[in-house]
Design a protein around this motif. Structure first.
Motif, PDB file in Angstrom:
ATOM      1  N   MET A  46      51.786  44.470  35.607  1.00  0.00           N
ATOM      2  CA  MET A  46      51.799  43.504  36.762  1.00  0.00           C
ATOM      3  C   MET A  46      50.286  42.866  37.223  1.00  0.00           C
ATOM      4  O   MET A  46      50.297  41.710  37.628  1.00  0.00           O
ATOM      5  N   ASP A  47      49.293  43.871  37.393  1.00  0.00           N
ATOM      6  CA  ASP A  47      48.101  43.652  37.848  1.00  0.00           C
ATOM      7  C   ASP A  47      47.566  42.414  36.831  1.00  0.00           C
ATOM      8  O   ASP A  47      46.772  41.831  37.187  1.00  0.00           O
ATOM      9  N   LEU A  48      47.644  42.836  35.527  1.00  0.00           N
ATOM     10  CA  LEU A  48      47.175  41.791  34.667  1.00  0.00           C
ATOM     11  C   LEU A  48      47.765  40.262  34.741  1.00  0.00           C
ATOM     12  O   LEU A  48      47.159  39.428  34.799  1.00  0.00           O
ATOM     13  N   ILE A  49      49.013  40.170  35.221  1.00  0.00           N
ATOM     14  CA  ILE A  49      49.801  38.782  35.321  1.00  0.00           C
ATOM     15  C   ILE A  49      49.087  38.352  36.762  1.00  0.00           C
ATOM     16  O   ILE A  49      48.873  37.159  36.820  1.00  0.00           O
ATOM     17  N   THR A  50      48.901  38.923  37.588  1.00  0.00           N
ATOM     18  CA  THR A  50      48.631  38.508  39.257  1.00  0.00           C
ATOM     19  C   THR A  50      47.084  38.334  38.875  1.00  0.00           C
ATOM     20  O   THR A  50      46.567  37.359  39.813  1.00  0.00           O
ATOM     21  N   THR A  51      46.273  38.993  37.962  1.00  0.00           N
ATOM     22  CA  THR A  51      44.767  38.632  37.808  1.00  0.00           C
ATOM     23  C   THR A  51      44.650  37.356  37.118  1.00  0.00           C
ATOM     24  O   THR A  51      43.851  36.467  37.560  1.00  0.00           O
ATOM     25  N   PHE A  52      45.084  37.379  35.909  1.00  0.00           N
ATOM     26  CA  PHE A  52      45.196  36.129  35.090  1.00  0.00           C
ATOM     27  C   PHE A  52      46.032  35.054  35.087  1.00  0.00           C
ATOM     28  O   PHE A  52      45.913  33.911  34.688  1.00  0.00           O
ATOM     29  N   PHE A  53      47.197  35.192  35.423  1.00  0.00           N
ATOM     30  CA  PHE A  53      48.536  34.484  35.530  1.00  0.00           C
ATOM     31  C   PHE A  53      48.900  34.176  36.818  1.00  0.00           C
ATOM     32  O   PHE A  53      50.141  34.222  37.089  1.00  0.00           O
ATOM     33  N   ASN A  54      48.165  33.926  37.836  1.00  0.00           N
ATOM     34  CA  ASN A  54      48.718  34.060  39.230  1.00  0.00           C
ATOM     35  C   ASN A  54      49.151  32.475  39.492  1.00  0.00           C
ATOM     36  O   ASN A  54      48.312  31.748  39.778  1.00  0.00           O
ATOM     37  N   TRP A  55      50.685  32.308  39.685  1.00  0.00           N
ATOM     38  CA  TRP A  55      50.886  31.088  39.842  1.00  0.00           C
ATOM     39  C   TRP A  55      50.610  30.268  41.077  1.00  0.00           C
ATOM     40  O   TRP A  55      50.290  29.223  40.867  1.00  0.00           O
ATOM     41  N   ASP A  56      50.588  31.030  42.257  1.00  0.00           N
ATOM     42  CA  ASP A  56      50.140  30.415  43.482  1.00  0.00           C
ATOM     43  C   ASP A  56      48.747  30.176  43.151  1.00  0.00           C
ATOM     44  O   ASP A  56      48.346  28.936  44.101  1.00  0.00           O
ATOM     45  N   ILE A  57      47.901  30.813  42.680  1.00  0.00           N
ATOM     46  CA  ILE A  57      46.426  30.172  42.609  1.00  0.00           C
ATOM     47  C   ILE A  57      46.451  28.981  41.762  1.00  0.00           C
ATOM     48  O   ILE A  57      45.688  28.056  42.014  1.00  0.00           O
TER      49      ILE A  57
END
Length: 225
Positions: A1-12
C-alpha cells in the motif's frame, strides 16, 4: 500500500495533470521545431558536402563530424550558459531548439548523403541529357528515389530527438520533465514523475513502432529488387 500511495497516488496525479499537460505541449512544440529546422539544415549540409566546391565540402565534413561527436547536453549548456559571456543570449526554448536542430542536422546530412549516393549516377546523366537543370533533377528525380532509403533512419533520428527534448529541463525550459520535477517538489511525491514517464511512452511508443515498420518495409523492398 505504501508503494502505491508513494508512486501511484491518484489524487496527486490528478492535481499535477494540468502542469504535465503544459509540459507535453512544450515538449511536442520543441520536438517538432527541432525536426523541421534540423531536417532542412541537414539536407542543405548534405548538398554542400556532395556538390559544393572543395572549401564548402571540407566545411560540411567538419560540421558533421563535430556535431555528431558533440553530446547534445554539452552543446545545450554551451549555447545557454556560455554564449551570454559574449553578449549572445537565447531563451531556454530557443537554446534547446538550436542545440537539438544542430545535432539532428548533422545526422540528417549523413543519412541524406547515403540515400542520394544510393541512386544510380545514370539518373543524373539521363536528366542532363534531357536538358533538365540540377535543382529540378534533384527535386523531381533524385530525392523521390532517395526517400525510400532515408525515411527509416530519418524517422529513427526524429524519435531520438523527441527523447532528447528532456534535456531542455537543464536550462529551465518548462518541458514535460521540468514540469514533472516541479510538481514532484511542490507535492512532495514522485507520482508526477511516473505520470511524465507514462506520457512519454504514450506518444513515443507509436513512433518506435512506426520506425520498426518502415525498417521492415525497406528490407522487403530491397529484397524484392
Amino acid at each position: 500500500m505504501d508503494l502505491i500511495t508513494t508512486f501511484f497516488n491518484w489524487d496527486i496525479l490528478v492535481r499535477s495533470f494540468p502542469m504535465l499537460m503544459r509540459g507535453v505541449g512544450n515538449t511536442i512544440l520543441l520536438g517538432v521545431a527541432s525536426i523541421i529546422f534540423g531536417g532542412a539544415a541537414g539536407l542543405l549540409v548534405c548538398l554542400m558536402r556532395l556538390y559544393g566546391p572543395k572549401p564548402v565540402r571540407l566545411f560540411a565534413i567538419a560540421y558533421v563530424d563535430f556535431l555528431r561527436a558533440m553530446p547534445i547536453l554539452v552543446l545545450l549548456i554551451l549555447i545557454y550558459y556560455a554564449l551570454p559571456f559574449v553578449g549572445i543570449r537565447f531563451s531556454s526554448f530557443t537554446a534547446a531548439t538550436l542545440a537539438l536542430s544542430l545535432v539532428l542536422s548533422a545526422f540528417t546530412a549523413e543519412v541524406c548523403r547515403a540515400g542520394i549516393e544510393n541512386v544510380p549516377k545514370g539518373q543524373f546523366e539521363a536528366a542532363s541529357a534531357l536538358g533538365i537543370g540540377f535543382w529540378t533533377t534533384m527535386r523531381t528525380v533524385i530525392l523521390p528515389q532517395a526517400l525510400r532509403v532515408i525515411i527509416p533512419p530519418l524517422t529513427s533520428n526524429c524519435v531520438s530527438i523527441f527523447k532528447d527534448t528532456a534535456l531542455a529541463s537543464v536550462v529551465a525550459m518548462p518541458d514535460l520533465l521540468k514540469q514533472a520535477t516541479d510538481a514532484q517538489a511542490l507535492m512532495a511525491n514522485p507520482t508526477p514523475l511516473i505520470g511524465a514517464a507514462a506520457m512519454y511512452l504514450v506518444f513515443l511508443l507509436p513512433l518506435v513502432r512506426l520506425v520498426s515498420y518502415l525498417e521492415e518495409r525497406g528490407k522487403r523492398q530491397m529484397t524484392a529488387r
